[in-house]
Design an enzyme around this catalytic site. Structure first.
Site, PDB file in Angstrom:
ATOM      1  N   ALA A 127       0.864  -1.182   0.000  1.00  0.00           N
ATOM      2  CA  ALA A 127       0.000   0.000   0.000  1.00  0.00           C
ATOM      3  C   ALA A 127       0.895   1.223   0.000  1.00  0.00           C
ATOM      4  CB  ALA A 127      -0.931   0.006   1.214  1.00  0.00           C
ATOM      5  N   SER A 128       0.310   2.381  -0.324  1.00  0.00           N
ATOM      6  CA  SER A 128       1.073   3.612  -0.339  1.00  0.00           C
ATOM      7  C   SER A 128       0.404   4.658   0.529  1.00  0.00           C
ATOM      8  CB  SER A 128       1.210   4.150  -1.771  1.00  0.00           C
ATOM      9  OG  SER A 128      -0.066   4.502  -2.287  1.00  0.00           O
ATOM     10  N   ALA A 129       1.193   5.625   0.962  1.00  0.00           N
ATOM     11  CA  ALA A 129       0.702   6.778   1.709  1.00  0.00           C
ATOM     12  C   ALA A 129       1.333   8.015   1.093  1.00  0.00           C
ATOM     13  CB  ALA A 129       1.066   6.659   3.194  1.00  0.00           C
ATOM     14  N   GLN A 166       5.361   4.272   2.123  1.00  0.00           N
ATOM     15  CA  GLN A 166       4.656   3.114   1.603  1.00  0.00           C
ATOM     16  C   GLN A 166       4.781   1.967   2.588  1.00  0.00           C
ATOM     17  OE1 GLN A 166       6.692   2.785  -2.190  1.00  0.00           O
ATOM     18  NE2 GLN A 166       7.809   0.960  -1.528  1.00  0.00           N
ATOM     19  N   VAL A 167       3.912   0.963   2.407  1.00  0.00           N
ATOM     20  CA  VAL A 167       3.768  -0.129   3.371  1.00  0.00           C
ATOM     21  C   VAL A 167       4.153  -1.447   2.698  1.00  0.00           C
ATOM     22  CG1 VAL A 167       2.169  -1.370   4.874  1.00  0.00           C
ATOM     23  CG2 VAL A 167       1.953   1.120   4.599  1.00  0.00           C
ATOM     24  N   LYS A 210       5.734   0.330   7.591  1.00  0.00           N
ATOM     25  CA  LYS A 210       5.557   1.622   6.938  1.00  0.00           C
ATOM     26  C   LYS A 210       6.906   2.322   6.863  1.00  0.00           C
ATOM     27  CE  LYS A 210       2.841   5.916   7.262  1.00  0.00           C
ATOM     28  NZ  LYS A 210       1.781   6.626   8.025  1.00  0.00           N
ATOM     29  N   ASP A 248      -7.670  12.215   9.785  1.00  0.00           N
ATOM     30  CA  ASP A 248      -7.524  11.880   8.361  1.00  0.00           C
ATOM     31  C   ASP A 248      -8.393  10.677   7.993  1.00  0.00           C
ATOM     32  OD1 ASP A 248      -6.591  12.194   5.816  1.00  0.00           O
ATOM     33  OD2 ASP A 248      -4.625  11.323   6.162  1.00  0.00           O
TER      34      ASP A 248
END
Length: 483
Positions: A146-148, A152-153, A167, A296
């Site tokens: 996954a990304s932030a 990223q994760v 993360k 968030d």
């Protein structure tokens, strides 16, 4: 020889998936979006001359521009990618036929930012855990899970056998955010376009503080621990435990589940209603239960777990809440809108810094704009969908001089709550949520509960403000009919 091969400075190019940090590079990438749009418009004019349908050409231009914008914002990461998430809400101010390509393209920012290369990930892990970082893991998957916006994760197996989410912050993320914040401060003068009486510098400073919080992984890990403790054993939510935190890496328990982006597009309405109401509960209960605001609540931070609970991740934007003045503000404004009249609303907005003695306030006009929000407290069951939110966003963003929102200032300390609430409404609207929102909100807000107790004691009668609003609406309708 290319920049990548010539040993150019790290900030000069996107090396290994890192966001470019130098201001000139980031500015050029952002400036390329409107320039490319202008070029497409010019090319489109030529195609119209050759007989192609104008609607087909306009849609093609919008789609290509939206995809370009999502690509650039995702590559820049940092504040630029965060801006993309916010734009994912404010595109609701556009007509549906124009908003669709932006909605599709911007949705990619939540889960599809360009990945870091494995060697870059390994460099961050070595800097945080030491050269023997692999000893902490039985397995480590180099593929991004996954990304932030700033990292990223990766999925891994911790040394004790637990599945974990790792993360990793993008190298250069801090410099990239600092660069974006400098540009943001330079644009503070634009605030009066939509809010002439707002302190643009103070608002931008508060927003900058919110964004910088997300760069402090030690603080984020501590916030996540507080949430995990507050929601431990909850039948409706699961917050993963922090396993380890060091430097620019956070290791947490892994959550298997369905991302909300999938639920929004393919989920049954009953499940979307249930999950939307859980998101409402988590946001409103976050401060009473943990002492922190979950700031968030966008779709990428939630998962529907196999047992039906809502899994929550990403605790970078969780300030201590509420500030000392916030409870009185909530009570006074809601009481004026639901139980009071123009004088009470005028007094409440002045005492809490939204206006002052020097400028007037169209109290009935403001009450009319806020009616859809106060109806969430008046009705036992409410529905919030994209059409509902589109109307509210257009109200707020209209640059018309008679827009009553332009008469108001914005207390800077409200920025974290405002950002969180707008993001929550965007999520709930995308789900098309119907449910008992009044009961859920009142459960966690004693100030609003006291207002509604007074409303019931008055027999549920319309307030003086509501009466003024209805008279104005009737007069307008009569005048229109007569015309």
């Amino acid at each position: 020889m290319s920049l990548r091969r010539s040993g150019a400075r790290r900030g000069d190019a996107d090396i290994g998936g890192n966001p470019p940090a130098r201001t000139v590079i980031r500015t050029a990438k952002l400036a390329a979006v409107p320039l490319a749009y202008a070029g497409r418009q010019a090319a489109g004019a030529g195609k119209r001359v050759l007989g192609r349908p104008a609607g087909e050409i306009d849609r093609e231009i919008q789609l290509r521009t939206a995809e370009h914008m999502a690509e650039v914002l995702g590559e820049l990461k940092g504040c630029a990618a965060k801006l993309g998430q916010v734009l994912g809400i404010y595109e609701l101010a556009l007509p549906p036929e124009l908003a669709e390509p932006y909605r599709i393209a911007l949705a990619r920012l939540q889960d599809a930012a360009p990945p870091m290369l494995p060697r870059t990930v390994h460099t961050v892990l070595a800097a945080s855990f030491g050269p023997d970082w692999r000893d902490n893991f039985r397995e480590f998957d180099d593929r991004r899970a996954a990304s932030a916006t700033i990292g990223q994760v990766h999925r891994a197996i911790w040394h004790d056998g637990r599945a974990v989410a790792v993360k990793v912050m993008y190298p250069g993320a801090r410099a990239a955010v600092d660069s974006d914040l400098q540009r943001l401060r330079g644009l503070a003068w634009l605030t009066p376009v939509f809010a002439p009486h707002a302190d643009g510098r103070a608002v931008v400073d508060e927003l900058a503080e919110c964004l910088r919080m997300e760069l402090d992984f030690a603080a984020e890990a501590q916030s996540q621990r507080r949430f995990a403790e507050a929601y431990a054993g909850d039948p409706d939510f699961r917050v993963p435990q922090v396993v380890a935190q060091c430097g620019d890496v956070i290791v947490s328990e892994w959550l298997d589940g369905i991302p909300l982006s999938r639920l929004i597009t393919t989920g049954a309405q009953a499940e979307r209603d249930r999950v939307g109401m859980l998101a409402v509960r988590f946001f409103w209960s976050s401060a009473p239960r943990s002492g922190l605001l979950y700031g968030d609540p966008h779709p990428g931070n939630f998962r529907v777990l196999p047992d039906g609970r809502l899994g929550v991740v990403d605790f970078g934007a969780c300030p201590p809440w509420p500030p000392a003045q916030f409870p009185a503000l909530v009570h006074d404004l809601a009481d004026a809108l639901i139980n009071g009249g123009p004088a009470e609303l005028d007094r409440a907005t002045r005492s809490h810094g939204f206006t002052d003695e020097q400028r007037g306030l169209d109290s009935a006009g403001l009450a009319e704009k806020l009616l859809p929000f106060t109806e969430l407290l008046r009705r036992e069951t409410s529905r919030v969908d994209t059409e509902w939110l589109r109307g509210r966003t257009r109200d707020a963003m209209s640059p018309r001089l008679d827009n009553v929102y332009r008469q108001l200032g914005i207390p800077a300390y409200l920025m974290p709550f405002q950002r969180g609430l707008v993001t929550l409404l965007g999520l709930v609207a995308q789900l098309g949520t119907t449910g008992p929102m009044r009961a859920e909100i009142l459960r966690w807000s004693p100030e609003l509960s006291a207002v509604m107790d007074r409303h019931r004691a008055r027999g549920g009668q319309p307030s003086d403000l509501e009466a003024v609003r209805l008279r104005r609406a009737g007069a307008a309708a009569t005048g229109f009919a007569a015309g």
